[in-house]
Enzyme design. Structure first.
Site, PDB file in Angstrom:
ATOM      1  CG  ASP A 193      95.013  47.509  73.977  1.00  0.00           C
ATOM      2  OD1 ASP A 193      96.047  46.869  73.442  1.00  0.00           O
ATOM      3  OD2 ASP A 193      94.205  48.011  73.235  1.00  0.00           O
TER       4      ASP A 193
ATOM      5  CB  SER B 134      93.895  47.575  69.346  1.00  0.00           C
ATOM      6  OG  SER B 134      95.036  47.250  70.258  1.00  0.00           O
TER       7      SER B 134
ATOM      8  CB  THR C  38      90.432  48.988  71.945  1.00  0.00           C
ATOM      9  OG1 THR C  38      91.545  48.436  72.116  1.00  0.00           O
ATOM     10  CG2 THR C  38      89.231  47.831  72.619  1.00  0.00           C
TER      11      THR C  38
HETATM   12 ZN   LIG Z   1      99.605  47.930  70.606  1.00  0.00          ZN
END
Ligand SMILES: [Zn+2]
Length: 288
Positions: free
Chosen positions: A30, A69, A122
Site C-alpha cells: 500500500d 485505497s 484494501t
Molecule cells: Zn493512504
C-alpha cells in the site's frame, strides 16, 4: 489401441487438464511508488525488482485523479473504476462481485491477509460492499460472513510470517481448483503519510521478504502466478528520497510479476485491467 480406449484416454487427459489448478498470489504494497522501491533499495538490495516481468499501472479512480485505497482496491477486486471511499460498489451504488467472491463460488480456495487494521480499506474491498470505507459496521458484518468461506486474517503482525503457512493451507484444501491469495503490506502507506522514511523502509523490507517467500512457493508450484504492485503512491517521494506531501499522488505505480502467466502484466495498464488479467488466469476468461 482401439478407438474406444483412445477416446477414454483422451477424455481422461482432458479431464486432468481441466482439473489442473491455477493459483494467483496478489501482493499489494500500500502506497508503494517507484521511489519507495528505489529508496529502500539503496540501503539493502531488494528482491522485488529482480522479478522477471515489469509493467506500470494507472491508478486514478472514477471521481479523482488521485485515488484512495478503497477505490483502487475495488478496481483490483471488481475490475471497475469507482469513487474514492467506495468498497465493492460501483459509482451508481450497486454492488460488484469481487474476484475473491467469484473465485470462492467457482471452487477455488481464497485467502485474504493484511497488516491493515481490522476494517482497513484494501482487504475489505475484496469482501465488503459499502459506499464508505469508514462504515465499520457493514465492513465487520461482511467480513464475518465472508470469513465462513474464505481464510481471512486482518490484521496480521508481519506479512512475511504469513506467506508460507497460509499458502500451504490454501493449497491443501480438499477439492479446490486452485487458489486466490491476497497479501497486503499496509503500513508502507501509513509510514509514508507520516513522512517517516526509515519506518517506511522497515515495512517495505518485510513486504519484500513476503514477496520472496511467495515466489519460492511459485518456484515449486509452477501453476502459480505472483503479481506484486501498489494501489497508489503515498507521500510524493522524490528520487532523492524526500517526501513532498503527506497524502497520496496520482503517479503510475509499478507491477512486477513472476510465474506461468507473468507476461500478461508487461507494459502500461489500467488498474481495472489487473482484475481482468487475474480473471483470465483463474477462470480462462475476463468476462463475468
Ligand atoms: Zn493512504
Amino acid at each position: 489401441m482401439s478407438f474406444k480406449s483412445t477416446l477414454v484416454l483422451g477424455t481422461l487427459l482432458f479431464a486432468s487438464l481441466a482439473a489442473k489448478a491455477d493459483n494467483v498470489i496478489l501482493m499489494i504494497g500500500d502506497g508503494m511508488g517507484p521511489n519507495h522501491l528505489k529508496c529502500a533499495g539503496i540501503d539493502k538490495p531488494l528482491y522485488i525488482p529482480t522479478l522477471p516481468v515489469k509493467g506500470w499501472v494507472i491508478t486514478k479512480s472514477a471521481d479523482s485523479e488521485i485515488t484512495d485505497s478503497a477505490a483502487s482496491a475495488t478496481a483490483y477486486s471488481c475490475g471497475y473504476k469507482t469513487n474514492n471511499k467506495y468498497l465493492g460498489k460501483l459509482p451508481d451504488g450497486k454492488n460488484c462481485l469481487t474476484i475473491a467472491e467469484e473465485a470462492e463460488r467457482k471452487g477455488f480456495a481464497v485467502g485474504i491477509y493484511s497488516t491493515d487494521y481490522s476494517t482497513g480499506a484494501t482487504p475489505s474491498a475484496f469482501y465488503a460492499h459499502t459506499q464508505s470505507r469508514y462504515d465499520s459496521k457493514t465492513i465487520k458484518s461482511d467480513k464475518e460472513k465472508a470469513g465462513k468461506k474464505m481464510d481471512i486474517a486482518v490484521p496480521v503482525k508481519h506479512i512475511s510470517d504469513e506467506v508460507k503457512p497460509r499458502l500451504k493451507k490454501l493449497s491443501h484444501m480438499p477439492d479446490k481448483k486452485g487458489f486466490f491469495a491476497l497479501f497486503e503490506g499496509a503500513k508502507i502507506d501509513t509510514k509514508s503519510h507520516k513522512n517517516d522514511l526509515e519506518g517506511m523502509k522497515k515495512e517495505l523490507y518485510d513486504f519484500d521478504y513476503a514477496v520472496m517467500k511467495a515466489v519460492n512457493f511459485a518456484y515449486s508450484h509452477p501453476d502459480t502466478t505472483v503479481i506484486v504492485l501498489a494501489d497508489h503512491e503515498t507521500g510524493g517521494l522524490t528520487d532523492s528520497c524526500s517526501y513532498t506531501r503527506k497524502g497520496h499522488t496520482g503517479q503510475n505505480i509499478q507491477v512486477h510479476a513472476y510465474g506461468q502467466h507473468a507476461n500478461l502484466f508487461k507494459g502500461v495498464q489500467d488498474n481495472t485491467d489487473i482484475n481482468k488479467k487475474i480473471r483470465t488466469i483463474l477462470f480462462g476468461s475476463s468476462k463475468k
